[in-house]
Enzyme design. Structure first.
Site, PDB file in Angstrom:
ATOM      1  N   ARG A 164      91.513  29.342  21.919  1.00 39.77           N
ATOM      2  CA  ARG A 164      90.582  30.007  20.928  1.00 39.77           C
ATOM      3  C   ARG A 164      89.216  30.707  21.867  1.00 39.77           C
ATOM      4  O   ARG A 164      87.847  30.716  21.263  1.00 39.77           O
ATOM      5  CB  ARG A 164      90.112  29.074  20.126  1.00 39.77           C
ATOM      6  N   ASN A 190      82.240  57.179  18.083  1.00 33.54           N
ATOM      7  CA  ASN A 190      83.187  58.005  17.979  1.00 33.54           C
ATOM      8  C   ASN A 190      83.295  59.265  17.903  1.00 33.54           C
ATOM      9  O   ASN A 190      84.199  60.234  17.506  1.00 33.54           O
ATOM     10  CB  ASN A 190      84.366  57.414  16.547  1.00 33.54           C
ATOM     11  N   GLU A 238      82.201  61.104  28.611  1.00 32.85           N
ATOM     12  CA  GLU A 238      81.933  60.206  27.499  1.00 32.85           C
ATOM     13  C   GLU A 238      80.173  59.793  27.905  1.00 32.85           C
ATOM     14  O   GLU A 238      79.472  59.215  26.959  1.00 32.85           O
ATOM     15  CB  GLU A 238      82.525  58.941  28.124  1.00 32.85           C
ATOM     16  N   LYS A 269      84.738  45.192  22.349  1.00 30.53           N
ATOM     17  CA  LYS A 269      86.290  45.516  21.837  1.00 30.53           C
ATOM     18  C   LYS A 269      87.209  45.198  22.595  1.00 30.53           C
ATOM     19  O   LYS A 269      87.324  45.443  23.956  1.00 30.53           O
ATOM     20  CB  LYS A 269      86.054  46.998  21.434  1.00 30.53           C
ATOM     21  N   HIS A 323      85.969  61.840  18.981  1.00 32.38           N
ATOM     22  CA  HIS A 323      87.242  61.089  19.016  1.00 32.38           C
ATOM     23  C   HIS A 323      88.210  61.405  17.680  1.00 32.38           C
ATOM     24  O   HIS A 323      89.330  61.092  18.006  1.00 32.38           O
ATOM     25  CB  HIS A 323      86.987  59.744  19.032  1.00 32.38           C
ATOM     26  N   ARG A 382      77.895  51.750  14.411  1.00 33.79           N
ATOM     27  CA  ARG A 382      78.606  51.671  15.778  1.00 33.79           C
ATOM     28  C   ARG A 382      79.507  52.964  15.811  1.00 33.79           C
ATOM     29  O   ARG A 382      80.200  53.314  16.838  1.00 33.79           O
ATOM     30  CB  ARG A 382      79.015  50.533  15.903  1.00 33.79           C
ATOM     31  N   HIS A 408      91.754  60.586  28.233  1.00 33.81           N
ATOM     32  CA  HIS A 408      91.088  60.543  27.052  1.00 33.81           C
ATOM     33  C   HIS A 408      89.725  61.338  27.087  1.00 33.81           C
ATOM     34  O   HIS A 408      89.469  61.869  25.915  1.00 33.81           O
ATOM     35  CB  HIS A 408      90.767  59.207  27.096  1.00 33.81           C
ATOM     36  N   LYS A 434      74.808  52.566  24.575  1.00 37.91           N
ATOM     37  CA  LYS A 434      75.837  51.915  24.064  1.00 37.91           C
ATOM     38  C   LYS A 434      75.293  50.504  23.494  1.00 37.91           C
ATOM     39  O   LYS A 434      75.601  50.115  22.439  1.00 37.91           O
ATOM     40  CB  LYS A 434      76.923  51.704  24.875  1.00 37.91           C
ATOM     41  N   HIS A 471      91.440  62.191  19.361  1.00 37.57           N
ATOM     42  CA  HIS A 471      92.367  61.373  19.361  1.00 37.57           C
ATOM     43  C   HIS A 471      93.797  62.299  18.909  1.00 37.57           C
ATOM     44  O   HIS A 471      94.836  62.184  19.454  1.00 37.57           O
ATOM     45  CB  HIS A 471      92.311  60.042  18.335  1.00 37.57           C
ATOM     46  N   GLU A 514      80.913  47.024  13.962  1.00 41.00           N
ATOM     47  CA  GLU A 514      81.325  48.505  13.507  1.00 41.00           C
ATOM     48  C   GLU A 514      81.448  48.566  11.869  1.00 41.00           C
ATOM     49  O   GLU A 514      82.517  48.938  11.532  1.00 41.00           O
ATOM     50  CB  GLU A 514      82.626  48.952  14.208  1.00 41.00           C
TER      51      GLU A 514
HETATM   52  N1  GLY Z   1      84.272  52.678  22.210  1.00 34.26           N
HETATM   53  C1  GLY Z   1      83.784  52.797  21.130  1.00 34.26           C
HETATM   54  C2  GLY Z   1      83.117  51.267  20.650  1.00 34.26           C
HETATM   55  O1  GLY Z   1      82.925  50.637  21.553  1.00 34.26           O
HETATM   56  O2  GLY Z   1      82.872  51.130  19.554  1.00 34.26           O
END
Ligand code: GLY
Length: 366
Positions: A123, A247, A187, A145, A250, A243, A267, A229, A254, A239
C-alpha cells in the site's frame, strides 16, 4: 554551478526537487537522512544502468544500503502490469518494508513503472526519482502521476503518488541525442507559454544556449520548468481542473502519435506540433491576437517541426482525437493560450476548424 532546490507541497507531505551536477553520487546520503531503513530497490533500464548505475550503487553502498537492482527493457512495452508484477517479486526479494525506498533511475518509462509499483507495494513505499531524460526531469518525475499501460490505452492504470525526493543532474542530458533533446525542449517551452511569461522571454533570448546545452542555462531552464509544474500541481494535485493546462499541445499531439502508430514521432515532437496548431486555433477563436500568436509560433518554430509521415490523412488524426480522454459530449476540449504565460480550457465544437488546422500541418510541414 550552484544547486537549486524546489519544494513541492502535496496533500500528504512536502518533497524537494534538487537540481545540481553530480547529485546521483549523493543518493545514499540523501536517502539515509530521509528513510529509517537499510533496504532499497533500484529500478532502471539496461541502457541507463550501463551509464549511471554503478555510480548510484556505489553511492548507496557507501552509506550501507542493501540494494537490489531490477532492470527492465528500455521502451514503453515494459510499462505493463506484467512488468509491474516482476518488480513486485523484486520488492519481496529485496526485503523492502514500508520505509524502504524504490529508486527510479531512468526516463519516463522507468519512473512511471517504478512509481506505480512503489504506490501499490505494501500500500505504498517511498519513491525516489533520479530522472535521466529531459522529459522526465521537467515533467514526469514531478507531480506524482504514476501508471502502467493497458493494451487498450497508455497510462490507463495508475495513481497520484508523489515521490519523496527528486534528484536531477542536468549534466546527464549531455549524452541525449539531438532529437531527444529538442523534443524535451518543446515541453520546456510549454511552461513558458501556459504559465510563466518571464521564462518564455528568457527562452526567446537564450534558446541557442539551451540547444548548446550550456550548463548554467540548462540548469536554469530545468529549474524554471520544474517550478512552473510545481505551481500548477500544488493548486490542483489530482487534476480536477487547472492541472489540465499541462496538457497544452497534447490533444492533437496524442492524436498524431496514435495515428502514426507510436512509431514515427517522439512524444515531444508531436506535442510541439500540437502546441503550434493549438496556437492557430487560439488565434482563430479570438483568444490570441495575431502578433502574440506569431511570437509564440516563432519560438516553437525554432525547434524544427517534424514533417508528417507519408500518407497520414486529417481523417486518421481526427479519428484519434475523438478518443481523447479529455473529450466532453460532442466537443473536443483544447487547452488554448490566452496570452503568453496563461492558458484556458476551451470546448471546441467546430470540427471543420480543427480539421483545417490539422490539414494545414499535413499539407505544409517544414
Ligand atoms: N504530464 C502532465 C501532468 O503531470 O499532469
Amino acid at each position: 554551478m550552484s544547486g537549486k532546490e524546489i519544494k513541492i507541497k502535496t496533500g500528504g507531505f512536502d518533497y524537494r526537487v534538487l537540481i545540481d551536477e553530480g547529485l546521483p553520487a549523493e543518493t545514499g546520503r540523501f536517502l539515509r537522512l530521509l528513510f529509517p531503513s537499510d533496504r532499497a530497490l533500484l529500478v532502471s533500464d539496461h541502457n541507463v544502468y550501463s551509464r549511471y548505475g554503478e555510480q548510484v550503487i556505489e553511492a548507496l553502498a557507501a552509506e550501507k544500503w542493501r540494494v537490489k537492482t531490477a532492470l527492465i527493457r528500455p521502451g514503453e512495452r515494459s510499462k505493463s502490469l506484467s512488468g509491474a508484477r516482476r518488480l513486485y517479486d523484486a520488492c519481496v526479494e529485496a526485503g523492502l518494508d514500508r520505509n524502504s525506498p524504490v529508486i527510479a533511475l531512468g526516463g519516463g518509462v522507468v519512473g512511471d513503472l517504478a512509481g506505480f509499483v512503489a504506490a501499490t507495494y505494501m500500500r505504498g513505499v517511498p519513491l525516489v526519482m533520479l530522472p535521466t531524460s529531459l522529459l522526465a526531469q521537467v515533467d514526469s518525475s514531478v507531480g506524482g502521476k504514476v501508471a502502467v499501460n493497458h493494451p487498450l490505452g497508455k497510462n490507463m492504470i495508475g495513481a497520484f503518488y508523489p515521490p519523496r525526493l527528486v534528484l536531477i543532474d542536468p549534466l546527464v542530458l549531455k549524452t541525449l541525442s539531438e532529437r531527444q533533446f529538442r523534443a524535451g525542449v518543446a515541453e520546456m517551452i510549454k511552461y513558458g507559454i501556459i504559465e510563466d511569461e518571464n521564462f518564455f522571454f528568457r527562452l526567446e533570448d537564450n534558446l541557442d544556449r539551451l540547444f548548446k546545452r550550456e550548463p548554467t542555462f540548462l540548469a536554469e531552464a530545468v529549474a524554471a520548468s520544474v517550478s512552473s509544474k510545481a505551481r500548477v500541481v500544488e493548486q490542483d494535485e489530482f487534476e480536477r481542473d487547472y492541472r489540465r493546462i499541462l496538457n497544452f499541445g497534447h490533444t492533437i499531439g496524442h492524436a498524431l502519435e496514435a495515428a502514426a502508430a507510436y512509431r514515427y514521432y517522439l512524444h515531444g515532437e508531436a506535442v510541439l506540433i500540437g502546441m503550434a496548431l493549438a496556437v492557430d486555433l487560439a488565434e482563430q477563436l479570438g483568444f490570441l491576437d495575431p502578433a502574440t500568436a506569431g511570437r509564440i509560433r516563432r519560438l516553437l518554430g525554432r525547434i524544427k517541426i517534424k514533417k508528417p509521415p507519408a500518407g497520414l490523412t486529417a481523417e486518421q488524426v481526427i479519428g484519434k482525437l475523438e478518443h481523447d480522454k479529455k473529450r466532453r459530449s460532442n466537443d473536443l476540449i483544447f487547452v488554448l493560450p490566452d496570452k503568453i504565460g496563461s492558458a484556458v480550457m476551451v470546448p471546441v465544437s467546430d470540427k471543420k476548424m480543427v480539421t483545417a488546422v490539422v490539414e494545414s500541418y499535413l499539407g505544409g510541414g517544414a
